[in-house]
Scaffold this motif. Sequence first.
Motif, PDB file in Angstrom:
ATOM      1  N   GLU A   1     113.460 -17.440  13.281  1.00  0.00           N
ATOM      2  CA  GLU A   1     112.491 -18.205  12.281  1.00  0.00           C
ATOM      3  C   GLU A   1     112.101 -17.370  11.143  1.00  0.00           C
ATOM      4  OE1 GLU A   1     109.148 -18.059  15.067  1.00  0.00           O
ATOM      5  OE2 GLU A   1     109.613 -19.918  16.146  1.00  0.00           O
ATOM      6  N   ARG A   2     112.547 -16.233  11.577  1.00  0.00           N
ATOM      7  CA  ARG A   2     112.192 -15.687   9.805  1.00  0.00           C
ATOM      8  C   ARG A   2     113.242 -15.767   8.853  1.00  0.00           C
ATOM      9  NH1 ARG A   2     112.278 -10.441  12.123  1.00  0.00           N
ATOM     10  NH2 ARG A   2     114.504  -9.962  10.872  1.00  0.00           N
ATOM     11  N   ARG A   3     114.782 -16.014   8.662  1.00  0.00           N
ATOM     12  CA  ARG A   3     115.551 -16.536   8.747  1.00  0.00           C
ATOM     13  C   ARG A   3     116.147 -18.348   8.441  1.00  0.00           C
ATOM     14  NH1 ARG A   3     120.170 -12.851   8.461  1.00  0.00           N
ATOM     15  NH2 ARG A   3     121.532 -14.829   9.294  1.00  0.00           N
TER      16      ARG A   3
ATOM     17  N   THR B   1     112.200 -14.619  16.885  1.00  0.00           N
ATOM     18  CA  THR B   1     111.256 -13.808  15.816  1.00  0.00           C
ATOM     19  C   THR B   1     112.623 -13.901  14.717  1.00  0.00           C
ATOM     20  OG1 THR B   1     109.695 -13.011  17.903  1.00  0.00           O
ATOM     21  CG2 THR B   1     110.177 -11.995  15.416  1.00  0.00           C
ATOM     22  N   VAL B   2     113.876 -13.469  15.019  1.00  0.00           N
ATOM     23  CA  VAL B   2     114.568 -12.660  14.178  1.00  0.00           C
ATOM     24  C   VAL B   2     115.197 -14.314  13.083  1.00  0.00           C
ATOM     25  CG1 VAL B   2     116.889 -12.305  13.358  1.00  0.00           C
ATOM     26  CG2 VAL B   2     115.450 -10.536  14.810  1.00  0.00           C
TER      27      VAL B   2
END
Length: 322
Positions: free
Chosen positions: A190-192, A187-188
């Motif tokens: 992919e956001r970055r 999740t982290v």
Amino acid sequence: MTRGMVLGKFMPPHAGHVYLCEFARHWVDELTIVVGTLAAEPIPGADRYRWMRELFPFDTVVHLTDENPQDPSEHPDFWNIWQASLERVLPYRPDIVFASEPYGEKLAEILGATFIAVDVPRAAVPVSGTAVREDPMRYWEHIPRCVRPHFVRRVSVIGPESTGKTTLARTLAETFDTVWVPEWARTVLERRGGALEGLDWTELVHGQIASEQALARNANRILFCDTEPLLTTVWADTLLGSCPPEVAAAASGRDYNLTFLTAPDVPWVHDPVRYIPDEGAAFHTRCQEALANAGRTAIELHGDWETRTEQAIDHVKALLTR
């Protein structure tokens, strides 16, 4: 205004305790619940007190930690000891003592209260703390949601990239009618956009732990975890050259009832947040070493997807019957 009291060990709190306390709450205007615990008991008293406060936020819940005798045969001054302890922690002298045990009548007498017996034969809610402790899987429906993380069987899936960890965790959850914990790092990242520069590794491990703890409340006897904090330390060692101490500290001490280690003997599938396509075997070895250093073992899964899944299901069935 009428005031009542319930005294118990709540080891652990279960549906029978909830019935008792809610019964009492509907009888009186004010209710005090006394959680009496001993340091040597198998479930920490602090946990039981916290659970009861969560279950009954609108009542007064107090924690009695005096090392009192547990049966009149243990001390000639048994009832005077208990009277003194209760009068010290109670905010008021109760008008009514509610209990599902015979001792409630004598307890009410020494406190100058009326005794109300509640479901002594366990007809309304057929469960006991002893039964839950001995076989929590059998009595799962009687365990409150906030208490379930203490008993849930946890299964983690770790291993190199592109070895089917997510698919396996999801499939096992569907097979055993429960929930699974997705990989927080994905999740982290992919956001970055997959960027590793400036990544807060402590967020990865704390996010995984927080997600696991939250979802454990929804689990049906068993919880499947797509990765675990130990794997975060392996990734830190691999990509940074060493694991930050705060990440290692957050991951240490966590344990699982069963861990699957997926082998890198299946085809690689590209993904924007996969980083080492040619190092599967080396990463697999790092996982083995991390488990050994933590004093843990794992079931290694080899072969195609169907074979891995069948092997995993068999091991989970064995875990649930132990």
